[in-house]
Design a protein around this motif. Structure first.
Motif, PDB file in Angstrom:
ATOM      1  N   ARG A  42       0.838  -1.197   0.000  1.00  0.00           N
ATOM      2  CA  ARG A  42       0.000   0.000   0.000  1.00  0.00           C
ATOM      3  C   ARG A  42       0.877   1.253   0.000  1.00  0.00           C
ATOM      4  O   ARG A  42       1.818   1.380   0.792  1.00  0.00           O
ATOM      5  N   GLY A  62      -6.271  -6.108  -5.619  1.00  0.00           N
ATOM      6  CA  GLY A  62      -6.027  -4.807  -5.029  1.00  0.00           C
ATOM      7  C   GLY A  62      -6.582  -3.694  -5.903  1.00  0.00           C
ATOM      8  O   GLY A  62      -7.530  -3.887  -6.657  1.00  0.00           O
ATOM      9  N   ALA A 106      -3.960  -0.341  -1.801  1.00  0.00           N
ATOM     10  CA  ALA A 106      -3.960  -1.482  -0.887  1.00  0.00           C
ATOM     11  C   ALA A 106      -2.877  -2.423  -1.406  1.00  0.00           C
ATOM     12  O   ALA A 106      -2.315  -2.182  -2.476  1.00  0.00           O
ATOM     13  N   ARG A 181     -12.774  -1.819   1.624  1.00  0.00           N
ATOM     14  CA  ARG A 181     -11.372  -1.411   1.546  1.00  0.00           C
ATOM     15  C   ARG A 181     -11.173  -0.235   2.488  1.00  0.00           C
ATOM     16  O   ARG A 181     -12.102   0.559   2.708  1.00  0.00           O
TER      17      ARG A 181
END
Length: 235
Positions: A42, A62, A106, A181
């Motif tokens: 991330r 992601g 992420a 998320r």
């Protein structure tokens, strides 16, 4: 980090996506030596604004944010690319530096397709037709972003963002839709071109009205109908 996961895993993933499925298994299989997997933590960059890209990227898991940074350091996220999405194709086709940077929102895994391989596929009409459709959708998305941040109030912009995220990553829970998320208020601000204090104030209002629930960096939309009404600009 760039690596070489199972050839079959890379092949099956691309075969599941348009426009790559149109190439056929044999054509894709022959390209596998030139397709690598890249993992990002991330906040890590796949590339920077101004880089000449030597590959086209496909998000396997992601999400990646495409952001612009001004000379005074102000950053705006113009587009997000979730799993199955492609980026960098415009820059490879045009042969121009990337006008934005790609930052992982992420932990993210990318498929990195070498530019010469991608460019060879452009000669295949079965590949280029769905590619043009996808690129046109990207243009529409950026135009929608420009319209939203230029013309609409913060309340409308934020409502539109939460509804969009519900569609992209939402997961039904007992009392609403969890945006699955983590989202900081700073990131939200960069996504709709607004300051963090204003974002905080609006989210607190909605939390008190039970339109959303905020727990740390997780947001649950409790009343999507209310957000739908708020997402429509006043005439």
């Amino acid at each position: 980090m760039v690596g070489y996961p199972s050839r079959d895993a890379r092949l099956h993933f691309l075969q599941s996506l348009s426009p790559f499925a149109a190439l056929g298994a044999d054509r894709l299989a022959s390209a596998m030596p030139y397709i690598r997997e890249m993992t990002l933590a991330r906040g890590e960059a796949a590339f920077r604004q101004g880089d000449m890209l030597a590959a086209v990227f496909v998000v396997r898991s992601g999400a990646l944010a495409l952001s612009l940074t001004s000379e005074d350091g102000k950053e705006v996220i113009i587009r997000q690319v979730a799993a199955g999405g492609m980026l960098g194709e415009n820059d490879v086709i045009l042969g121009l530096p990337a006008p934005y940077e790609g930052i992982a929102l992420a932990p993210t895994t990318l498929m990195r397709i070498a530019a010469p391989v991608f460019e060879a596929w452009l000669d295949e009409p079965a590949f280029t037709k769905p590619l043009l459709h996808a690129m046109s959708a990207q243009v529409r998305e950026v135009l929608d972003f420009a319209e939203t941040v230029s013309l609409y109030t913060l309340e409308t912009r934020l409502a539109r963002l939460f509804l969009k995220l519900c569609d992209q990553t939402g997961r039904a829970v007992e009392d609403g839709i969890l945006i699955d998320r983590p989202l900081s208020q700073s990131t939200i601000g960069r996504m709709i071109n607004a300051s963090r204090p204003k974002i905080n104030l609006q989210m607190r209002r909605w939390h008190c009205l039970e339109v959303i629930r905020v727990r740390g960096s997780r947001i649950t939309v409790l009343d999507p109908d209310a957000l739908t009404v708020l997402s429509r600009p006043m005439r």
